[in-house]
Design a protein around this motif. Sequence first.
Motif, PDB file in Angstrom:
ATOM      1  N   ASP A 165     -56.939 -34.963-103.353  1.00 21.40           N
ATOM      2  CA  ASP A 165     -56.276 -34.070-102.469  1.00 21.40           C
ATOM      3  C   ASP A 165     -57.856 -32.806-102.024  1.00 21.40           C
ATOM      4  O   ASP A 165     -59.207 -32.810-103.343  1.00 21.40           O
ATOM      5  CB  ASP A 165     -55.351 -33.065-102.653  1.00 21.40           C
ATOM      6  CG  ASP A 165     -54.449 -33.351-102.563  1.00 21.40           C
ATOM      7  OD1 ASP A 165     -54.106 -34.854-102.436  1.00 21.40           O
ATOM      8  OD2 ASP A 165     -53.317 -33.230-103.500  1.00 21.40           O
ATOM      9  N   GLY A 166     -57.508 -32.359-100.643  1.00 21.72           N
ATOM     10  CA  GLY A 166     -58.495 -31.259-100.832  1.00 21.72           C
ATOM     11  C   GLY A 166     -58.160 -29.982-101.296  1.00 21.72           C
ATOM     12  O   GLY A 166     -57.270 -30.118-102.610  1.00 21.72           O
ATOM     13  N   PRO A 167     -59.671 -29.300-101.534  1.00 23.57           N
ATOM     14  CA  PRO A 167     -59.219 -27.497-102.239  1.00 23.57           C
ATOM     15  C   PRO A 167     -57.872 -26.857-101.554  1.00 23.57           C
ATOM     16  O   PRO A 167     -57.812 -27.136-100.241  1.00 23.57           O
ATOM     17  CB  PRO A 167     -60.517 -26.758-102.094  1.00 23.57           C
ATOM     18  CG  PRO A 167     -60.924 -27.545-100.990  1.00 23.57           C
ATOM     19  CD  PRO A 167     -60.605 -29.241-100.904  1.00 23.57           C
ATOM     20  N   PRO A 168     -57.029 -25.940-102.441  1.00 26.54           N
ATOM     21  CA  PRO A 168     -56.147 -25.488-101.907  1.00 26.54           C
ATOM     22  C   PRO A 168     -56.097 -24.176-101.023  1.00 26.54           C
ATOM     23  O   PRO A 168     -55.752 -23.417-101.561  1.00 26.54           O
ATOM     24  CB  PRO A 168     -54.783 -25.223-103.039  1.00 26.54           C
ATOM     25  CG  PRO A 168     -56.118 -25.211-104.154  1.00 26.54           C
ATOM     26  CD  PRO A 168     -57.354 -26.056-103.899  1.00 26.54           C
ATOM     27  N   ILE A 169     -57.237 -24.625 -99.987  1.00 28.17           N
ATOM     28  CA  ILE A 169     -56.796 -22.818 -99.168  1.00 28.17           C
ATOM     29  C   ILE A 169     -55.842 -22.742 -98.295  1.00 28.17           C
ATOM     30  O   ILE A 169     -55.876 -23.787 -97.183  1.00 28.17           O
ATOM     31  CB  ILE A 169     -58.340 -23.425 -98.427  1.00 28.17           C
ATOM     32  CG1 ILE A 169     -59.985 -23.666 -99.464  1.00 28.17           C
ATOM     33  CG2 ILE A 169     -59.055 -21.696 -97.846  1.00 28.17           C
ATOM     34  CD1 ILE A 169     -61.005 -24.061 -98.372  1.00 28.17           C
ATOM     35  N   HIS A 170     -54.916 -21.459 -98.628  1.00 26.81           N
ATOM     36  CA  HIS A 170     -54.550 -21.263 -98.105  1.00 26.81           C
ATOM     37  C   HIS A 170     -54.608 -20.574 -96.546  1.00 26.81           C
ATOM     38  O   HIS A 170     -54.062 -20.415 -95.273  1.00 26.81           O
ATOM     39  CB  HIS A 170     -53.305 -20.157 -99.145  1.00 26.81           C
ATOM     40  CG  HIS A 170     -52.330 -21.731 -99.250  1.00 26.81           C
ATOM     41  ND1 HIS A 170     -52.906 -21.887-100.539  1.00 26.81           N
ATOM     42  CD2 HIS A 170     -51.724 -22.311 -98.977  1.00 26.81           C
ATOM     43  CE1 HIS A 170     -51.906 -22.772-100.842  1.00 26.81           C
ATOM     44  NE2 HIS A 170     -51.287 -22.650-100.775  1.00 26.81           N
ATOM     45  N   GLY A 171     -55.166 -20.192 -96.220  1.00 31.48           N
ATOM     46  CA  GLY A 171     -56.123 -19.187 -95.892  1.00 31.48           C
ATOM     47  C   GLY A 171     -57.048 -18.294 -95.306  1.00 31.48           C
ATOM     48  O   GLY A 171     -57.631 -18.456 -96.795  1.00 31.48           O
ATOM     49  N   ASN A 172     -57.680 -17.321 -94.305  1.00 29.08           N
ATOM     50  CA  ASN A 172     -58.273 -16.279 -94.659  1.00 29.08           C
ATOM     51  C   ASN A 172     -58.015 -15.837 -93.632  1.00 29.08           C
ATOM     52  O   ASN A 172     -58.647 -15.789 -92.240  1.00 29.08           O
ATOM     53  CB  ASN A 172     -59.907 -16.293 -94.223  1.00 29.08           C
ATOM     54  CG  ASN A 172     -60.875 -16.133 -94.701  1.00 29.08           C
ATOM     55  OD1 ASN A 172     -60.745 -14.640 -93.821  1.00 29.08           O
ATOM     56  ND2 ASN A 172     -61.765 -15.915 -95.056  1.00 29.08           N
TER      57      ASN A 172
END
Lengths: 262, 636
Positions: free
Chosen positions: A81-88
């Motif tokens: 899976d990709g890194p769990p980036i939820h937003g910025n």
Amino acid sequence: MGRQRQLILTIAAAVVAVAIGVVLSYVIHWFPVQASTQAHNTDRLFHVLVDASIPIFVLVVTVVLYCAWQFRMKPGEELKDGPPIHGNTRLEVVWTTIPAVILLALVSYSFVILHDNEKKPAREIHVGVTGQQFAWSFQYPPSVTGGAPVESDQLYLPEGESVQFALHSKDVIHAFWIPAFRLQEDVVPGITVKYRATPDRLGTYPIVCNLLCGLGHSLMRATVHVVPRAQFQQWLKSHAGATVAGGSSSGATTSTTAAAAG
Amino acid sequence: MAARLRAPGFYRAGWMMAFGVAFATGLTWVVRMSTGHSTFKHFIDGEAILTVSLIAVPLLFLVGIGGFDYWFYWAAGRKTRAEDHSSHGARSWKDYFRINTDHKVIGVQYTVSSFFFLLVGGLIAMLMRAELAAPGAQFVDANTYNGLFSVHASLLIFLFVIPVFAGLGNFVIPLMIGAPDMAFPRLNALSFWLLPVAGALMLGSFFAPGGAFADGWTAYAPLSTNAPVGQTFFALGVQFAGASSIMTALNFLVTIITMRAPGMSFFRMPLLVWANFATSLLVVIATPFIAASQFFVLLDRALGFNFFNAAKGGDVLMYQHVFWFYSHPAVYIMMLPGFGIISEVLAVKARKPIFGYRMMAFSLLAIVALGFTVWAHHMFTSGMASWIRIPMAVTTAIIAVPTGIKIFSWLATLWRGVLHLDTAMLFALGFLTTFTLGGISGVMLAMIPFDIHVSATYFIVAHIHYVLFGGSLMTIFAGVYYWFPKMTGRMYDERLGKWHFWTTFVLFNLTFGPMHILGLQGMPRRVEDYASKFADLNLFISIASFALGLSTLIFLYNMVTSWRGGPIAASNPWRGMTLEWQVSSPPPIFNFDKLPTVVGGPYEYGVPGAVHGTFAPTPTPATVGAGSGVARAPSE
Ligand SMILES: [Cu+2]
Ligand SMILES: [Cu+2]
């Protein structure tokens, strides 16, 4: 290292793509000839819009291609899976604000052009335009002819003078479009629609009905002749008191105008 | 036989429809007699009978197949039959051809019949391009040509894009929110069966005296109020299609609001559910306006109301205002569900959470609100009061902001993901580029002086196809490939899918890209003949469009053969987290054998150990906490 180089390469390619796009946008002949002052303004607006759009489009395409190139699944990553980036939040504020500012700037600029195109000049002549299925006729009032009113199925206009068209329909909606002028308005039964144009180039240009008006819609064409003032005067004189055959009885179609389709 | 004629189904529909024609004849006869026409000499007025028939026959068809049975029993005070679920689910193909209350069956019914109309609409487009391959007349006359583009647009808008999204939503939404079905299954069944009725009306218009409706899908008055009777087919077809979308939208709204699984708060809903929630709000608010506009046309035509007859005090521009008050939001009705699909596909295929999930949901709601403030940008050259253009241009520019937020969020979702570039993903990525172009030309059209030049030209034709084909249809293909295993229980052929994507993507751009230039150059739309200087580009476009049409055959072949004999699909072939992937493919008849409980967000990819929903053991009320409102009895 590796990825950084590829990123720089991609950015460079994107910049080149933008440059090529902008150059192309000036090389391609998008429009018919410019035959009115409004055409110059509108084409300038078009180029501003295109130049503002190219970087945005290139940005989207570049990111898509770069991701497809760099981040596509490699063998062995089937379960990764990709890194769990939820937003910025900062990034989101940026890409909300910047487009909003650009859009408001562009729409403001378009209002400047619109104002220029439509502002009332010191002097203008008035010409009536009548649309009916499937022909155009044009009325020159005494204020223009200096004598009896003139009606014709030809549109003659003096070069360099602002003209205000008053549009009338005898039946359904038509649209009075002169592509060389970049101007059109609908010709609506029951109301009078007006618009201004300032022809600034001698020649003849097509007039196109641009709103579906029935079976003969694609044949509802006429020609505008932009001529020097003296010739305009001459033409008016030779047509003094003329009316268009059948022009006053609604429904009858003048075949001459329809045949003049460009 | 007698039992067959009484039981709901096509036999009963048949005699009821015949009765409808008789009723129409009788009614018009009585009315004409009572208004002074001679009893026997002029008792038949073909157009009057046809107009009444076009209302009575479709309604009686719906009664005949049983669309209203349950409510009629109830209204008549008869004992309503206990629900035995006999009309729920499909055991053979025949179950797809009757009133069925299973949202999964209805979803398939919707999707397959919408694709039928896509093919018909596409074939009509081929005919148009054949006519336009060269200047002058080739195959069809002006009346036929005008009918072709009018029916093309109407079919693809009202019978493809809008209902196919309703179909995919129907199948997926209850599964995604953890519900056993939609809130109103009988209403759901009825709303589907309104569609073939609308389609039959629109296609049937080709057989009407005077030909099909030929005033464009916009049907501007007073051209439409004086057109041959084919126009009535459109005015009524829109009523049935519109009623169908309103019913479905209400169903979606109530289902989403009241039937979410325990723990499924609004901000844990997948974005597809959010997108359909937003779309349904648009539909229930906007659709009555187009229904009204066509009722006005009908009353003008049939009964001389003169709403739009300027000579009798009617207001011609009023038609356009009412029409576009629906038809601009309709653009978003045809786009927002696609936005939802793209969010699902990108998150799963990039193996990452959606970047800025909350803003994705809020931007949908922003589009709903702003979508109602821009309609008159379709009327910049209509002759309306000129000041109206200014605020409409500002709002039209501003509505690009929430759309931009979505594009940027999707791009950020891709960033550093693990991209599975299969067919659904390719369509999603293709969508990002073609839809951006459609959005850009849309922003250009907000600029009044530019719009004045290109309004109603081929530039508009290009723009609308970049939005509806490059936008909506790309998302529809992405969605169909993505949920194909879930809907059919089979896998599609990936290689053919990729061929389908690349041919569609390239040929789409070759077909519609050059149309921008034609419009700028001065070619009007809706003409069967054009100036010779446009000949070369038109020939090029026609050739590209035929190839584009052929590329659809790859899709059809893939779908048909895979559905019949593709490899059996696992329950979760894409390793998705949303609930529809946690049940078998195809799902059990009432969706969830165990009630799901939602414990986290829908896109927690990369978060170690994260799950969206759990199935067993169901948490006891004590662990959920008092007053959280999730203790709901399973309805199955
Ligand atoms: Cu016309
Ligand atoms: Cu719009």
